[in-house]
Design a protein around this motif. Structure first.
Motif, short mmCIF file in Angstrom:
data_model
loop_
_atom_site.label_atom_id
_atom_site.label_comp_id
_atom_site.label_asym_id
_atom_site.label_seq_id
_atom_site.Cartn_x
_atom_site.Cartn_y
_atom_site.Cartn_z
N SER A 9 8.11 -4.10 6.95
CA SER A 9 8.49 -4.17 5.55
C SER A 9 7.34 -3.77 4.63
CB SER A 9 8.96 -5.59 5.20
OG SER A 9 7.88 -6.51 5.25
N LYS A 10 6.12 -3.62 5.18
CA LYS A 10 4.97 -3.23 4.37
C LYS A 10 5.01 -1.74 4.06
CE LYS A 10 1.63 -6.66 5.96
NZ LYS A 10 0.32 -6.82 6.61
N SER A 11 4.39 -1.39 2.94
CA SER A 11 4.28 0.03 2.58
C SER A 11 3.26 0.70 3.49
CB SER A 11 3.84 0.16 1.13
OG SER A 11 2.47 -0.23 1.00
N LEU A 12 3.25 2.01 3.49
CA LEU A 12 2.30 2.77 4.29
C LEU A 12 0.86 2.43 3.89
CD1 LEU A 12 1.92 4.88 6.47
CD2 LEU A 12 2.09 6.63 4.72
N GLN A 13 0.63 2.25 2.59
CA GLN A 13 -0.70 1.90 2.12
C GLN A 13 -1.11 0.52 2.63
OE1 GLN A 13 1.66 3.23 0.16
NE2 GLN A 13 0.75 5.22 -0.23
N GLU A 14 -0.20 -0.44 2.65
CA GLU A 14 -0.50 -1.77 3.16
C GLU A 14 -0.77 -1.74 4.66
OE1 GLU A 14 2.01 -4.78 0.31
OE2 GLU A 14 3.15 -3.48 1.67
N LYS A 15 0.02 -0.97 5.39
CA LYS A 15 -0.20 -0.84 6.84
C LYS A 15 -1.56 -0.21 7.12
CE LYS A 15 4.65 -0.16 8.01
NZ LYS A 15 5.61 0.84 8.48
N SER A 39 7.86 12.26 0.52
CA SER A 39 7.31 11.49 1.63
C SER A 39 5.94 12.02 2.03
CB SER A 39 8.23 11.53 2.85
OG SER A 39 9.45 10.91 2.55
N GLN A 78 3.39 10.87 -0.46
CA GLN A 78 3.06 9.47 -0.25
C GLN A 78 2.13 9.33 0.95
OE1 GLN A 78 6.33 6.88 0.70
NE2 GLN A 78 5.06 5.06 0.65
#
Length: 89
Positions: A52-58, A5, A8
């Motif tokens: 529901s988005k990934s950390l990168q998308e957020k 984690s 990531q």
């Protein structure tokens, strides 16, 4: 927090901080949402975070992408992550 984690979290892409860095698709989606007839928003579309988005998308999501009262164009990310808190867990 597990090592995976933390890895990531540390790989989060650079957040957009200038108008040129904002994804044009995101800007178009937000504009469409704002202009939709009968839509009575209680929050700016850019301020909503889809869990529901990934950390990168957020990290790429922008809440504000507009000129301020002085005319300077500002960009403000929606999602803020404090790396120091992630490393201490």
């Amino acid at each position: 927090m597990t090592t995976n984690s933390m890895d990531q979290d540390q790989r989060v892409t650079k957040q957009p901080m200038s108008p040129e860095e904002v994804d044009p698709r995101q800007k178009a989606e937000q504009k469409k949402e704002l202009e939709k007839k009968g839509n009575q928003l209680t929050i700016n579309p850019g301020d909503r975070i889809d869990e529901s988005k990934s950390l990168q998308e957020k990290a790429q999501q922008v809440a504000v992408d507009a000129p301020d009262i002085t005319g300077e164009h500002i960009v403000v990310p929606t999602y803020f992550r404090n790396p120091s808190l992630c490393q201490n867990q």
